[in-house]
Design a protein around this motif. Structure first.
Motif, mmCIF file in Angstrom:
data_model
loop_
_atom_site.group_PDB
_atom_site.id
_atom_site.type_symbol
_atom_site.label_atom_id
_atom_site.label_comp_id
_atom_site.label_asym_id
_atom_site.label_seq_id
_atom_site.Cartn_x
_atom_site.Cartn_y
_atom_site.Cartn_z
ATOM 1 N N GLY A 45 -53.074 -6.035 56.726
ATOM 2 C CA GLY A 45 -52.480 -4.882 57.384
ATOM 3 C C GLY A 45 -51.899 -3.901 56.381
ATOM 4 O O GLY A 45 -51.269 -4.290 55.394
ATOM 5 N N VAL A 46 -52.121 -2.616 56.637
ATOM 6 C CA VAL A 46 -51.535 -1.541 55.832
ATOM 7 C C VAL A 46 -50.510 -0.848 56.727
ATOM 8 O O VAL A 46 -50.865 -0.068 57.605
ATOM 9 C CB VAL A 46 -52.616 -0.547 55.360
ATOM 10 N N TYR A 47 -49.241 -1.130 56.535
ATOM 11 C CA TYR A 47 -48.191 -0.633 57.417
ATOM 12 C C TYR A 47 -47.615 0.661 56.854
ATOM 13 O O TYR A 47 -46.835 0.644 55.899
ATOM 14 C CB TYR A 47 -47.098 -1.688 57.584
ATOM 15 N N VAL A 67 -40.429 -12.719 52.561
ATOM 16 C CA VAL A 67 -41.496 -11.773 52.890
ATOM 17 C C VAL A 67 -41.720 -10.788 51.738
ATOM 18 O O VAL A 67 -42.008 -9.623 51.945
ATOM 19 C CB VAL A 67 -41.190 -11.011 54.200
ATOM 20 N N SER A 68 -41.575 -11.268 50.527
ATOM 21 C CA SER A 68 -41.827 -10.427 49.361
ATOM 22 C C SER A 68 -43.328 -10.281 49.133
ATOM 23 O O SER A 68 -44.141 -11.007 49.724
ATOM 24 C CB SER A 68 -41.171 -11.031 48.123
ATOM 25 N N ILE A 69 -43.709 -9.359 48.275
ATOM 26 C CA ILE A 69 -45.129 -9.202 47.937
ATOM 27 C C ILE A 69 -45.665 -10.488 47.331
ATOM 28 O O ILE A 69 -46.784 -10.923 47.644
ATOM 29 C CB ILE A 69 -45.317 -8.017 46.963
ATOM 30 N N ASP A 70 -44.876 -11.120 46.483
ATOM 31 C CA ASP A 70 -45.315 -12.375 45.846
ATOM 32 C C ASP A 70 -45.586 -13.458 46.881
ATOM 33 O O ASP A 70 -46.580 -14.205 46.782
ATOM 34 C CB ASP A 70 -44.254 -12.862 44.854
ATOM 35 N N ILE A 77 -50.747 -14.856 62.302
ATOM 36 C CA ILE A 77 -49.412 -15.371 62.565
ATOM 37 C C ILE A 77 -48.404 -14.585 61.734
ATOM 38 O O ILE A 77 -48.700 -14.162 60.622
ATOM 39 C CB ILE A 77 -49.349 -16.882 62.247
ATOM 40 N N ASP A 78 -47.226 -14.329 62.286
ATOM 41 C CA ASP A 78 -46.210 -13.530 61.597
ATOM 42 C C ASP A 78 -45.381 -14.428 60.682
ATOM 43 O O ASP A 78 -44.199 -14.685 60.910
ATOM 44 C CB ASP A 78 -45.318 -12.841 62.629
ATOM 45 N N SER A 79 -46.042 -14.896 59.619
ATOM 46 C CA SER A 79 -45.400 -15.850 58.719
ATOM 47 C C SER A 79 -46.107 -15.807 57.371
ATOM 48 O O SER A 79 -47.226 -15.299 57.261
ATOM 49 C CB SER A 79 -45.473 -17.261 59.319
ATOM 50 N N THR A 84 -49.293 -8.237 56.976
ATOM 51 C CA THR A 84 -48.781 -8.109 55.612
ATOM 52 C C THR A 84 -47.939 -6.841 55.501
ATOM 53 O O THR A 84 -48.454 -5.760 55.206
ATOM 54 C CB THR A 84 -49.948 -8.064 54.620
ATOM 55 N N ALA A 85 -46.635 -6.967 55.717
ATOM 56 C CA ALA A 85 -45.744 -5.804 55.694
ATOM 57 C C ALA A 85 -44.468 -6.127 54.916
ATOM 58 O O ALA A 85 -43.370 -6.152 55.481
ATOM 59 C CB ALA A 85 -45.401 -5.368 57.114
ATOM 60 N N PRO A 86 -44.565 -6.380 53.618
ATOM 61 C CA PRO A 86 -43.373 -6.803 52.865
ATOM 62 C C PRO A 86 -42.239 -5.792 52.857
ATOM 63 O O PRO A 86 -41.080 -6.155 53.081
ATOM 64 C CB PRO A 86 -43.924 -7.045 51.446
ATOM 65 N N TRP A 87 -42.538 -4.515 52.609
ATOM 66 C CA TRP A 87 -41.450 -3.527 52.521
ATOM 67 C C TRP A 87 -40.773 -3.353 53.874
ATOM 68 O O TRP A 87 -39.547 -3.335 53.971
ATOM 69 C CB TRP A 87 -41.989 -2.188 52.030
#
Length: 751
Positions: free
Chosen positions: A701-703, A674-677, A636-638, A659-662
């Motif tokens: 995910g590695v974006y 959507v921060s790394i934390d 899920i995109d959340s 998992t794409a925070p940046w």
């Protein structure tokens, strides 16, 4: 030599030069520049203002950054290619005006030589050296760079100056500058020559030279003058980087030369004006040619942005200079320049896989970090070639004693120091972004065409060398599934790809070959399906996949254009569940092509409110019962919906968390957390609800890079992200989005 003999020699040289170019021209091209020509024509044909398309953040290669005259020809060739689609024909048409310009420039050099008083034999020699020297031949015939067109108009302009036809000269110069900026360099020696000789005063120079040049350039640029800032910013894009055929690359890694542009520019003006005084420009036509040659030589000696094709502007001017034929230093440095260029081109031929058209757009960065002999030669020859421009400038300034070619102890030390420093700057050996050696390592190109070449086992080797994955996802649009009618080996499948270098490149049998080839390397292959209707995007070309079938069934489209598999579709007068229809097609594709499973992607969006699971669950259940191999699905995109992730875990073999925070924070500017934390907290909560065995089926995910959208995650930031996700405790593996040949940093897999 008799008149008949001269004519025969002239014709033989011209015919041989033309045939030698026409035969190989359709089969070779610089993998990046030729790709840019194809895509620029495509964009122009779609009426896209190419100068408004910005580069991805810090992307090391530019796009189209030239005046528009060349762009117009690219559009024409694209129109022809629409009628007669063939890559070799398209490449041939692109190169045709370059080849013709080569020949005409040679003929014009011959006529100017005669006009300057060279004898017949030397005039033919000048034409022959231009037409058959390796730089001219390779850049036009093999490479496909268009500098010869600008050189032709530069020579036309010079010829008219010699004949006293100044407005015609200005018109030719304006056309040349509208092709490429470099011919503008001759305006400075032309000004000095005409003023010093008394042929024109400053007022008439402005009226008869400057004004027509500007008028022609602006007329050709008219369609893009509605956005003048963006247009001229694009034209001066090259001033922000360092070329590959200059000694400036020795310091470019440590100093941002774009911040100090005024230093080389000032050096250029001072050195040029000094040489004008030494050679007494304005005295006669011979001095004018010397001034033109010296101006270009000094520019190439002082400018940080010098690529090997810029040498074409200098070669005919040197050959037409009587000082060149009288001075051994000039001839010697010219020979050394040509020799270093030959080494540079020969090494580039190896580095770029023989300029094979199959490698259009191919840019695997990992190779540039390896101390291979051909790459070392490439760098060293570029550095040394740059010093020859300095030496030629010194020769025109009559500083022969300072000529770096003299083999004394101190000059050898200086040359070796420059080369060694350059190698130190250009050939570091960093590990790049380091990923852990997980059991499941998935590579997801945007499409097969962004990573592989049909029928090329070498492209497969390069991809696996770069990413070291054990799963590869070959992704297609939903229309590929919805319209599938069985395996047809010759049917084109390119239109269903999100990214493609050229149209109609991949057939069903090419995809099947790729799957078999990956299987032979021990790599599993998954059928990737974008579960959303995505719009066509204009970025580095016209990108996007066909969604005609989906658009004809609007009942299956939900918010943000995601597909609703809990809806029904009308098939032959009967309404059936879309999940049933879709899963049946997927099963046939998996069986016919030999896929090892399915990878479902882009099926939800963070902007969609409420429960999104009903969209995807019917499809997951049908695929599971249909035995379509391993089922991967994006999470899920959340960063707060733990329950949905747990449901997905029970209905799929693997769940890949988005998992794409940046990317989410910087590029998409999302308003949720959507921060790394926040991702770390979310991952921790998910892991708390999974058993040890279930955790092995949770991936992150590695974006890295999205060519179509135009973003990439900087290497440093990406390393922070993967380290953070690994520390949380995800050990099952990861999926690399989008693992194409364009990712501008190295990726390694550690222990």
């Amino acid at each position: 030599m008799s008149m008949a003999g001269r004519r025969n020699s002239f014709r033989l040289i011209v015919i041989a030069a033309l045939i030698a170019r026409l035969i190989p021209a359709p089969f070779f091209g610089h993998p990046w520049d030729m790709y840019i020509w194809l895509k620029s024509g495509e964009l122009g044909l779609n009426q896209v203002n190419i100068y408004l398309l910005g580069d991805p953040v810090d992307y090391p290669w530019g796009f189209y950054a030239y005046p528009p005259a060349w762009l117009y020809w690219l559009i024409i060739t694209t129109m022809i290619n629409k009628l007669y689609p063939n890559l070799n024909l398209h490449v041939f048409l692109i190169k045709l005006p370059i080849i013709i310009s080569d020949i005409l420039a040679g003929i014009l050099a011959y006529r100017i030589a005669v006009r300057l008083g060279f004898d017949e034999r030397k005039s033919l020699l000048i034409m022959g050296i231009w037409l058959f020297n390796p730089i001219t031949y390779f850049i036009s015939t093999i490479w496909g760079m268009f500098d010869s067109i600008a050189v032709l108009f530069m020579l036309i302009s010079i010829k008219y100056i010699l004949d006293g036809k100044y407005i015609r000269s200005a018109i030719a110069a304006g056309i040349g500058i509208a092709v490429k900026i470099l011919p503008a360099l001759i305006l400075l020696p032309t000004l000095a020559h005409l003023l010093k000789s008394g042929k024109l005063d400053l007022r008439n120079f402005i009226l008869k030279i400057v004004s027509p040049v500007a008028a022609v350039f602006l007329a050709i640029s008219t369609p893009f003058l509605t956005t003048p800032i963006e247009y001229f910013n694009a034209l001066f894009h090259h001033t922000k980087s360092v070329g590959g055929f200059t000694y400036w690359i020795a310091v470019s890694t440590f100093i941002n030369l774009s911040n100090f542009w005024y230093i080389p520019f000032t050096a250029f003006l001072i050195a040029t004006l000094y040489i004008y005084r030494r050679i007494k420009v304005g005295l006669n036509n011979d001095r004018y040619i010397d001034a033109c040659a010296a101006t270009v030589a000094v520019f190439l000696a002082t400018s940080p942005k010098v690529n090997i094709q810029y040498t074409l502007t200098l070669i005919p001017l040197l050959l037409l200079s009587k000082s060149f034929w009288a001075e051994k230093h000039l001839k010697r440095n010219f020979i050394l320049l040509i020799s270093s260029a030959v080494l540079w081109l020969a090494s580039s031929y190896t580095v770029l896989y023989g300029y094979d058209l199959n490698y259009l757009g191919r840019l695997y960065i990992t190779e540039t970090y390896e101390l291979r002999p051909e790459y070392v030669i490439h760098v060293v020859s570029g550095l040394f070639g740059g010093t020859r421009f300095v030496a030629l400038s010194m020769d025109f300034a009559n500083f022969k004693k300072l000529d770096l070619v003299i083999l004394n102890r101190w000059n050898i030390i200086v040359t070796v120091a420059i080369v060694a420093f350059g190698l130190l700057c250009i050939l570091p050996t960093p590990s790049g972004v380091r990923l852990h050696n997980a059991p499941i390592r998935v590579g997801i190109p945007e499409s097969p065409d962004s990573a592989f070449i049909p029928g090329s086992g070498e492209s497969v080797s390069q991809f696996l060398k770069h990413y070291n994955v054990n799963y590869v996802v070959l992704s297609f649009s939903p229309d590929f599934v919805d319209t599938y009618q069985g395996y047809e080996p010759e049917k084109d499948v390119t239109r269903y790809m999100r990214f493609k270098t050229v149209a109609e490149r991949w057939r069903y049998k090419d995809v099947r070959w790729l799957i078999d080839e990956l299987h032979s390397r021990g790599v599993k292959v998954l059928l990737g399906i974008y579960l959303r209707k995505e719009k066509i995007k204009y970025h580095y070309g016209v990108q996007g996949f066909a969604v005609d079938w989906v658009e004809s069934h609007p009942e299956i489209l939900g918010s943000q254009d995601v597909l609703l598999f809990n809806s029904t579709v009308n098939m032959n007068g009967k309404r059936i569940l879309y999940a049933d229809y879709f899963s049946t097609k997927v099963k046939s594709i998996v069986k016919d092509f030999g896929f090892d499973g399915v990878y479902l992607m882009d099926w939800n969006d963070w902007k969609i409110k409420g429960d999104k699971m009903p969209y995807i669950l019917p499809l997951l259940k049908r695929l599971k019962s249909s035995r379509c191999g391993e089922i991967f699905v994006e999470g899920i995109d959340s960063t707060n919906d733990v329950n949905s992730t747990l449901i997905l875990m029970k209905n799929a073999d693997y769940v890949v968390l988005k998992t794409a925070p940046w990317v989410n924070r910087i590029y998409y500017v999302r308003t949720d957390d959507v921060s790394i934390d926040s991702y770390q907290r979310y991952l921790s909560k998910v892991l708390e609800n999974l058993s040890g065995n279930e955790r092995e089926h949770l991936l992150y995910g590695v974006y890295v890079f999205d060519y179509v959208d135009g973003w990439f995650t900087p290497a440093f930031e990406l390393q922070r992200e993967v380290n953070a996700f690994y520390r949380v405790g995800i050990r099952g593996g990861y999926a690399i989005y989008y693992s194409s040949r364009y990712v501008p940093y190295k990726i390694t897999v550690g222990g």
